[in-house]
Each structure stands twice: as structure tokens, then as C-alpha cells.
Design a protein around this motif. Structure first.
Motif, short mmCIF file in Angstrom:
data_model
loop_
_atom_site.label_atom_id
_atom_site.label_comp_id
_atom_site.label_asym_id
_atom_site.label_seq_id
_atom_site.Cartn_x
_atom_site.Cartn_y
_atom_site.Cartn_z
N ALA A 140 -3.92 34.88 134.06
CA ALA A 140 -4.95 34.13 133.89
C ALA A 140 -5.60 33.90 135.12
N LYS A 141 -5.00 33.82 136.12
CA LYS A 141 -5.67 33.47 137.36
C LYS A 141 -6.27 34.73 138.21
N ALA A 142 -5.20 35.83 138.32
CA ALA A 142 -5.73 36.79 138.97
C ALA A 142 -5.74 38.24 138.49
N GLY A 143 -4.86 38.19 137.43
CA GLY A 143 -5.10 39.33 136.45
C GLY A 143 -4.10 40.61 137.12
N MET A 144 -4.21 41.82 136.68
CA MET A 144 -3.33 42.90 137.09
C MET A 144 -4.02 43.88 137.70
N GLY A 148 -7.59 43.84 135.12
CA GLY A 148 -8.51 42.45 134.61
C GLY A 148 -7.73 41.36 134.37
N ARG A 149 -8.32 40.13 134.25
CA ARG A 149 -7.65 39.15 134.11
C ARG A 149 -7.65 38.73 132.36
N THR A 150 -6.54 37.76 132.03
CA THR A 150 -6.68 37.21 130.45
C THR A 150 -7.13 35.76 130.56
N ASP A 151 -8.15 35.97 129.64
CA ASP A 151 -8.88 34.46 129.51
C ASP A 151 -7.73 33.56 129.02
N ALA A 152 -7.80 32.42 129.75
CA ALA A 152 -6.71 31.26 129.64
C ALA A 152 -7.05 30.77 128.19
N GLY A 153 -8.17 30.69 127.73
CA GLY A 153 -8.40 30.09 126.47
C GLY A 153 -7.95 30.87 125.15
N LYS A 154 -7.37 32.27 125.37
CA LYS A 154 -6.55 32.93 124.60
C LYS A 154 -5.19 32.78 124.42
N VAL A 155 -4.44 31.87 125.44
CA VAL A 155 -3.33 31.36 125.38
C VAL A 155 -2.92 29.96 125.07
N GLU A 156 -1.99 29.89 124.21
CA GLU A 156 -1.62 28.51 123.71
C GLU A 156 -0.12 28.33 124.14
N ILE A 157 0.36 27.15 124.66
CA ILE A 157 1.61 27.18 125.04
C ILE A 157 2.21 25.72 124.43
N ARG A 174 1.61 20.17 123.10
CA ARG A 174 0.88 21.31 123.61
C ARG A 174 0.18 21.16 125.13
N ILE A 175 0.52 22.29 125.74
CA ILE A 175 0.28 22.25 127.20
C ILE A 175 -0.90 23.17 127.52
N VAL A 176 -1.89 22.89 128.20
CA VAL A 176 -3.25 23.74 128.28
C VAL A 176 -2.92 24.59 129.72
N LEU A 177 -3.27 25.64 129.32
CA LEU A 177 -3.26 26.64 130.63
C LEU A 177 -4.75 26.86 131.01
N GLU A 178 -4.88 26.36 132.42
CA GLU A 178 -6.24 26.32 133.04
C GLU A 178 -6.73 27.69 133.39
N LEU A 183 -1.26 24.39 134.91
CA LEU A 183 -1.05 23.76 133.59
C LEU A 183 -1.45 22.33 133.75
N ASP A 184 -2.19 21.88 132.50
CA ASP A 184 -2.74 20.47 132.81
C ASP A 184 -1.80 19.47 132.64
N HIS A 185 -0.61 19.73 132.44
CA HIS A 185 0.55 18.87 132.59
C HIS A 185 1.87 19.40 132.51
N TRP A 186 2.93 18.86 133.13
CA TRP A 186 4.15 19.47 132.98
C TRP A 186 5.30 18.35 132.65
N PRO A 187 5.74 18.37 131.23
CA PRO A 187 6.28 17.47 130.72
C PRO A 187 7.78 17.63 131.19
N GLN A 188 8.75 16.47 131.21
CA GLN A 188 10.01 16.50 131.61
C GLN A 188 10.87 17.38 130.67
N GLY A 189 11.86 18.25 131.45
CA GLY A 189 12.20 19.25 130.49
C GLY A 189 11.69 20.61 130.41
N PHE A 190 10.46 20.62 130.67
CA PHE A 190 9.99 21.89 130.71
C PHE A 190 9.99 22.84 131.75
#
Length: 204
Positions: A140-144, A148-157, A174-178, A183-190
Motif C-alpha cells: 500500500a505504501k511503496a508497492g513492489m 506499482g502500489r496496491t490501493d489501500a482502499g481495496k484492503v479490509e482488515i 475493523r481496522i483501516v489500512l491507510e 493502521l488507523d488503530h492497533w487493538p490490544q491482542g492484535f
């Protein structure tokens, strides 16, 4: 699979001038496992095929039985094959693709899955691997390189966990990939065991 069958989504090919499934399965296998490996298949009967691997050792092509190479090769092989033969708009469901793989191979598997998602293949993955997740985050950030890169909007966590007060219940967070791979937040245990272990190691 015929030797001249073509990858239906050319963007998934690692080989620029050769889009055959057979050649690109070997290319991805070599990339993910970090070793120059070629796959060979010999059809013995109508419903039986024997697989073998080969490596170039000092100019000589040496064949190996799947029993004599790391099991990760044989485990990741059908996943690579499923991705490379999937047409756009198809759906793949993959459970624990990280099994039997070293961390670097888990990371590169995440890259492959993210690349496939970028080009229209929907993939549902159940994983316990932070390395695989990091492969997706880096895509999502740098690609390969060359892909090229992967659109973060196409990923759901989705983090699915057991409710402490009601063990019979499982919760979904749900955790959002920016776009920058965070990640928009990091839950305990994740995927936090590494951080927790470092805290214990660094305690005086």
C-alpha cells in the motif's frame, strides 16, 4: 494445466516476456522462497501427475523430490497456482497461507495477495501472521518493484477475537489500512506479541 496456458491477469506475471502459468508459478515460487527453484511436472496417467523441483548448481540442473526440499515449497505452491489462474472478478478464500514459511516468505506472500487484489481478484485471507500483513502494508505504501502500489482502499482488515466476559462470543473489529501503510488503530491482542516480548526483555 497445459504448458502454454496463459495467466489471465497479465499484471501478476513476474516474467516480462513470458506470461505462461507454468513459468510464472516457478518465478513466484523462487521469489517467495528466496531461492532459484524451477517446477517440473510429469503426467504419469490421466489423473496422476508427479511434481519435482530443480535448481541450477554450478551450471548443472539438479532435480529434487518434493520430499527433499523445504515443505513450504509444496505448501505455498497451490496458493500461487490458484492466484495466477484466477480471472479478474473471481473470489479466492485462503486459510493460513503463512504455514511452513519463513518470515520473509510470509511477507512476500502478502505482496502477491495484495497485488492480486489490486488487479481485481477478491481474496479473503485468514491469517495469524504479522509478516504477511506487513507485506500487504508495504504494497500500500511503496508497492513492489515493477508492479506499482496496491490501493489501500481495496484492503479490509478485520480483527476477530473472543469476548473476555462472554467466551461464547466472538467480536469483529475493523481496522483501516491507510495509504502510507499505517493502521488507523492497533487493538490490544492484535499482532502485539513482539512488542510485549520486547517490553519484558528490556525491563531492568
Amino acid at each position: 494445466m497445459s504448458s502454454n496456458e496463459q495467466v489471465p491477469v497479465p499484471a501478476l506475471c513476474l516474467l516480462e516476456k513470458n506470461h505462461s502459468v507454468f513459468a510464472n508459478v516457478s518465478a513466484w515460487l523462487s521469489y517467495i522462497m528466496g531461492s532459484d527453484v524451477s517446477l517440473a511436472a510429469a503426467q504419469e496417467t490421466a489423473d496422476r501427475v508427479t511434481l519435482s523441483y530443480s535448481k541450477n548448481v554450478q551450471g548443472n540442473e539438479i532435480a529434487f523430490s518434493p520430499l527433499n526440499v523445504a515443505f513450504g515449497n509444496s505448501y505455498i505452491l497451490p496458493i500461487i497456482l490458484a492466484v495466477l489462474t484466477a480471472p479478474a472478478d473471481s473470489l479466492l478464500i485462503i486459510e493460513n497461507p503463512e504455514a511452513h514459511l519463513h518470515p520473509s516468505a510470509q511477507f512476500r506472500t502478502g505482496q502477491l495477495l495484495a497485488l492480486a487484489a489490486e488487479h481485481g481478484i477478491q481474496i479473503i485471507v485468514e491469517t495469524h501472521s504479522d509478516h504477511l500483513l506487513n507485506g500487504v502494508r508495504v504494497m500500500a505504501k511503496a508497492g513492489m518493484e515493477g508492479k506499482g502500489r496496491t490501493d489501500a482502499g481495496k484492503v479490509e482488515i478485520h480483527y476477530i477475537y473472543q469476548d473476555k466476559d462472554h467466551p461464547e462470543l466472538h467480536l469483529n473489529e475493523r481496522i483501516v489500512l491507510e495509504e502510507d501503510g499505517t493502521l488507523d488503530h492497533w487493538p490490544q491482542g492484535f499482532f502485539d506479541e513482539w512488542e510485549l516480548a520486547l517490553r519484558q526483555i528490556n525491563q531492568p
